[in-house]
Each structure stands twice: as structure tokens, then as C-alpha cells.
Design a protein around this motif. Structure first.
Motif, PDB file in Angstrom:
ATOM      1  N   ALA A 192       0.818  -1.083   0.012  1.00 17.91           N
ATOM      2  CA  ALA A 192       0.016  -0.079   0.005  1.00 17.91           C
ATOM      3  C   ALA A 192       1.058   1.156  -0.034  1.00 17.91           C
ATOM      4  N   VAL A 193       0.479   2.245  -0.679  1.00 18.36           N
ATOM      5  CA  VAL A 193       1.130   3.510  -0.833  1.00 18.36           C
ATOM      6  C   VAL A 193       1.383   4.054   0.675  1.00 18.36           C
ATOM      7  N   ILE A 194       2.468   4.627   1.031  1.00 23.61           N
ATOM      8  CA  ILE A 194       2.439   5.146   2.218  1.00 23.61           C
ATOM      9  C   ILE A 194       2.527   7.031   2.110  1.00 23.61           C
ATOM     10  N   PRO A 195       1.743   7.465   3.068  1.00 18.36           N
ATOM     11  CA  PRO A 195       1.624   8.813   2.920  1.00 18.36           C
ATOM     12  C   PRO A 195       2.850   9.573   3.418  1.00 18.36           C
ATOM     13  N   GLU A 196       4.057   9.594   2.544  1.00 16.96           N
ATOM     14  CA  GLU A 196       5.329  10.080   2.619  1.00 16.96           C
ATOM     15  C   GLU A 196       5.704  10.803   1.523  1.00 16.96           C
ATOM     16  N   GLY A 197       6.537  11.621   1.771  1.00 14.74           N
ATOM     17  CA  GLY A 197       7.038  12.720   0.524  1.00 14.74           C
ATOM     18  C   GLY A 197       5.790  13.094  -0.157  1.00 14.74           C
ATOM     19  N   LEU A 198       6.155  12.921  -1.626  1.00  9.98           N
ATOM     20  CA  LEU A 198       4.892  13.492  -2.317  1.00  9.98           C
ATOM     21  C   LEU A 198       3.537  12.973  -2.005  1.00  9.98           C
ATOM     22  N   ALA A 199       3.555  11.644  -1.683  1.00 12.33           N
ATOM     23  CA  ALA A 199       2.269  11.053  -1.427  1.00 12.33           C
ATOM     24  C   ALA A 199       1.690  11.498  -0.095  1.00 12.33           C
ATOM     25  N   SER A 200       2.144  12.486   0.578  1.00  7.83           N
ATOM     26  CA  SER A 200       1.526  12.974   1.611  1.00  7.83           C
ATOM     27  C   SER A 200       0.943  14.326   1.276  1.00  7.83           C
ATOM     28  N   ARG A 201       1.069  14.810  -0.063  1.00  6.42           N
ATOM     29  CA  ARG A 201       0.227  15.758  -0.429  1.00  6.42           C
ATOM     30  C   ARG A 201      -1.092  15.829  -0.181  1.00  6.42           C
ATOM     31  N   THR A 202      -1.765  16.921   0.095  1.00  6.54           N
ATOM     32  CA  THR A 202      -3.384  16.546   0.183  1.00  6.54           C
ATOM     33  C   THR A 202      -4.198  16.203  -0.925  1.00  6.54           C
TER      34      THR A 202
END
Length: 342
Positions: A192-202
Motif C-alpha cells: 500500500a502506498v505510504i503517505p510519505e514525501g509527495l504521497a503526503s500531499r493533500t
């Protein structure tokens, strides 16, 4: 659970240079200075990694195969008994690299984030990246077959997929359509994608972060068993919700460190904030500082309130802003807005 006296796994983003522009990139590679070390300094950093006595090291990035001397680094650690795995997008893999890869890395993972070119190229941000990844898999497959028939050591390779909403419905196709194309393929891993780096952008959180139900499905044994039944019998299939990387204080301890290209050590692998550098600080002190960060009252309080994926993303942004450097905060502030495409 007793706290280990060292990290059991180290993730080394050996460069931030990358030919791709993945919308979920954890390290924001290709959008920041590469910061990779010269060969001699990389070998010094590798010796510091060895001194930490990890079971395994993952060479990632960025694109590790862009780094001159990366296979010398892998060889140094392998010779010291450290299990090395390498992740590549496949764009830069060339036939002349494969022999050295087989000798220096225990496994090579090709990142594939779509079972079709349309989906993969959209996630990876560059047209043609699916074809390059498939070419890389074909090259590894042919080399693995040659080595097996010649009685040489095995070349272990597989597919790693970061699961986002765009490719969630293609998971079955990886097992039924992609895996059978490569007879020597050893594994397919879904995370599963982790909300880290660019993946934490809203924007990414709103449109591409998995729902809590999808994450629960990835973490279920029944789901993995079903995928294994779809794939060729020789292919190992695994799926994970990646919730261990949340480092929630009520979850089992995760003895992992992450190293940035210049040797700076992050205390927590999914969050900004370094605690020293492999080239200047004693390994045992780096580990002590990492433990101190995990137990920091702000970290504990922030993560203890996390119960959903959206809450995890919000916690990531808070921790990154609190412990990141001024340069980290400035980079966070100028992250490009994510707009999904049809």
C-alpha cells in the motif's frame, strides 16, 4: 518486545537523481539535488553501514543504477555478509550491468506500478516507462535463465508494486498477465502506498491514497492467498498494508533506519528529520538518537491519535514540519499541486 541494539534493515536512498517523476515519490527524487557521494565516500558510508550490523540493506533512490560505483558499494556490503537488495525503475538497466548485479545483490526488484502502459506511465510520470520496465524484466529473465542453465549462482529478481487507487483494480492482472511473461520471475510484491514525501500531499491523499478498506484488504491473508492462486506456481506473491512503517507507538517496534544519499540518517524511515551522518557519527550513537526520536513526546502524541490513512497523512505532515530542516520545510512548502488525470 525487547528493543534491538541495532537496525535490522537499512534503506539507503543512494541518490535523488531519477529519470521518472512519480506522483507518489517518497523521496521526491528528480525534484531535488541528487546529493550522491563520490565513490570513495560511498564506500566509507558502506563500511559505516556494515558496522551497524544490519541483516539487510535496500539500495533505492532515486534510481540507484544512475550512480557510478553503486555495484562496488553493493559488493562491499555483500562481501561483509550483509544481504543487499536493489530497487530500480528499469529505465537505465543495461545488459552489461546484469552480471555484476547477480554477483553483488541478493535480489533485484523492478518497480512496476501498473499492469498496462497507460496506468504505469501515468503513475510514474513519464511516457515509455512501462516499456522500459518490461524490457528490464525481460533482460533479467534471460540472464537468470542463462545462469541457471550454466549452473551459475541464481539471479533473484521480481516485481515491486506500490498500490495506489489508480492501479488497485489491476492487481489481479499483475498475477494473470504480467507474471507469466517471465518464466524465471521469483516474486511479485504489493505494498500500500505510504503517505510519505509527495504521497503526503493533500491532493494525492484525496485522489490516490488507498481507502482504509483497501488497506485492510491488502493486509489480509485471504487476499494474498487468492493472488497466489492466480499467479504461476513458481512465483511468490506477497501483499502488505505497510502499516508497520507508520511507527505507531501501540504497534510492534520496527527496527529500520533510512539513509539519505549523502549519508545523513533519518530517525524514522517514513518521516523527515535526520539524527546525524554515517560519515561523521558513531553507528551506536545514531541508533540511540533514532530511539530517542521514536520516543519523543511530540511523535508519540501525534502518532497515537492515528486510526485512518488520512490521519496518517496529516501526522506525516506534522512530523515532517517539526523535525525537518529549514531546507526540508521550504521544499514541503513548494511541492507542486497534484491534479489527477482522467
Amino acid at each position: 518486545m525487547e528493543t534491538p541494539d541495532r537496525p535490522l534493515e537499512i534503506i539507503w536512498d543512494i541518490t535523488y537523481a531519477c529519470p521518472l517523476r512519480c506522483f507518489h515519490c517518497y523521496s521526491e527524487s528528480g525534484r531535488r539535488p541528487s546529493r550522491q557521494l563520490e565513490r570513495d565516500e560511498m564506500l566509507r558510508a558502506a563500511d559505516a553501514v556494515i558496522a551497524m550490523r544490519p541483516y539487510g540493506v535496500c539500495l533505492a533512490g532515486g534510481e540507484p543504477l544512475l550512480v557510478p560505483g553503486v555495484l562496488d558499494v553493493a559488493g562491499r556490503m555483500t562481501a561483509a555478509g550483509v544481504r543487499v537488495s536493489l530497487f530500480t525503475g528499469g529505465w537505465t538497466l543495461r545488459p552489461q550491468m546484469v552480471g555484476d548485479l547477480a554477483r553483488t545483490a541478493a535480489r533485484v526488484s523492478v518497480s512496476l506500478d501498473g499492469a498496462t502502459a497507460e496506468v504505469h506511465d501515468r503513475v510514474r510520470g513519464r511516457r515509455g516507462s512501462f516499456d522500459r520496465a518490461m524490457d528490464a524484466l525481460a533482460l533479467l529473465d534471460a540472464a537468470a535463465r542463462e545462469r541457471r542453465l550454466a549452473g551459475d549462482g541464481p539471479l533473484s529478481f521480481g516485481i515491486d508494486c506500490v498500490v495506489v487507487r489508480s492501479n488497485f483494480d489491476q492487481i489481479d492482472q499483475f498475477c494473470t498477465d504480467i507474471a507469466p511473461r517471465f518464466p524465471e520471475l521469483e516474486y511479485v510484491s504489493f505494498g500500500a502506498v505510504i503517505p510519505e514525501g509527495l504521497a503526503s500531499r493533500t491532493g494525492v491523499v484525496e485522489h490516490e491514497l488507498l481507502s482504509d478498506a483497501q488497506v485492510a484488504l491488502l493486509g489480509s491473508r485471504e487476499f494474498t492467498r487468492r493472488l497466489r492462486a492466480l499467479a504461476p506456481p513458481s512465483v511468490q506473491v506477497s501483499a502488505t498494508d505497510n502499516l508497520a512503517l507508520q511507527m505507531h507507538p501501540d504497534r510492534p517496534f520496527l527496527p529500520v533506519l533510512q539513509v539519505e544519499p549523502d549519508g545523513a540518517v533519518r530517525a524514522m524511515p517514513a518521516y523527515e528529520g535526520t539524527v546525524g551522518n554515517l560519515l561523521t557519527d558513531p553507528p551506536e550513537r545514531l541508533w540511540e538518537r533514532a530511539l530517542e526520536r521514536w520516543r519523543d513526546p511530540f511523535v508519540v502524541e501525534t502518532l497515537r491519535s492515528v486510526h485512518t490513512m488520512e490521519q496518517w497523512a496529516e501526522a506525516t505532515r506534522k512530523i515532517d514540519y517539526r523535525f525537518g530542516s529549514d531546507a526540508d520545510r521550504a521544499r514541503i512548502d513548494r511541492r507542486p499541486h497534484f491534479a489527477p488525470t482522467a
